[in-house]
Design a protein around this motif. Sequence first.
Motif, PDB file in Angstrom:
ATOM      1  N   ARG A   1       0.825  -1.210   0.000  1.00 58.43           N
ATOM      2  CA  ARG A   1       0.000   0.000   0.000  1.00 58.43           C
ATOM      3  C   ARG A   1       0.856   1.256   0.000  1.00 58.43           C
ATOM      4  O   ARG A   1       0.537   2.238  -0.685  1.00 58.43           O
ATOM      5  N   GLN A   2       1.945   1.244   0.765  1.00 55.64           N
ATOM      6  CA  GLN A   2       2.849   2.399   0.757  1.00 55.64           C
ATOM      7  C   GLN A   2       3.499   2.566  -0.619  1.00 55.64           C
ATOM      8  O   GLN A   2       3.640   3.686  -1.126  1.00 55.64           O
ATOM      9  N   LEU A   3       3.887   1.465  -1.211  1.00 56.18           N
ATOM     10  CA  LEU A   3       4.502   1.512  -2.543  1.00 56.18           C
ATOM     11  C   LEU A   3       3.495   1.987  -3.585  1.00 56.18           C
ATOM     12  O   LEU A   3       3.835   2.769  -4.487  1.00 56.18           O
ATOM     13  N   ALA A   4       2.252   1.544  -3.457  1.00 59.43           N
ATOM     14  CA  ALA A   4       1.209   1.935  -4.408  1.00 59.43           C
ATOM     15  C   ALA A   4       0.981   3.440  -4.400  1.00 59.43           C
ATOM     16  O   ALA A   4       0.756   4.050  -5.458  1.00 59.43           O
ATOM     17  N   ARG A   5       1.052   4.061  -3.221  1.00 61.58           N
ATOM     18  CA  ARG A   5       0.855   5.511  -3.142  1.00 61.58           C
ATOM     19  C   ARG A   5       1.915   6.249  -3.952  1.00 61.58           C
ATOM     20  O   ARG A   5       1.636   7.282  -4.573  1.00 61.58           O
TER      21      ARG A   5
END
Length: 210
Positions: free
Chosen positions: A12-16
């Motif tokens: 999720r952090q990478l997706a942001r």
Amino acid sequence: MWNFEDRVDAGRQLARELTRRARDDSVVLGLPRGGVPVAAEVARALSAPLDVLVVRKVGAPGHEEVAMGAVGEDGAVVRNPDVIAAVGADEETLAAAEEHERAVVERRAGMLRAGRPAERLAGRAAIIVDDGIATGATVRTACRVARARGAARVVVAVPVAAPSALAGLDECDEVVCLCAPPGFVAVGMHYIDFRQTSEDEVVRLLAGLR
């Protein structure tokens, strides 16, 4: 030391970060097994298809955790000359080890995709995702596979990586890495929960996001 709760949190952090730069024709490619839960979160955020790129480390004789290189689908291979010289592996030993791992690659690719064909990459942007990079041999091989399958752009996206591995990663067009600590020791040290990802979980995630 840790930066992520687990692979879902890392994804999720990478997706942001990726939502600001991904192309509309992107395909997200997780490196099994641990990279697939991370990749699944990226694929959801980008509304992109999810697939795997199956690659295998070629371990040194008697020290399988030490990577002499890696092999992947479509005959891709990467060798680590320094490691090969250090362990004293000759060409015959190296070739036999590569052939063994290549057979495993083909078998696992068919099993994980449950008989479905690989996602088409020709002319598209391939976003290769793993849960972290230690030596870089595996992800470099994955980049070569994506190129061989016609990807127009290759992006490597990881939550954490060794700075030395990133410095030698020239097979891709772009690298997105959230954390590259100078004192890097191991990928798992940056996760609270780094339990092993099962093959059943990989199959389920692929089926749900194809």
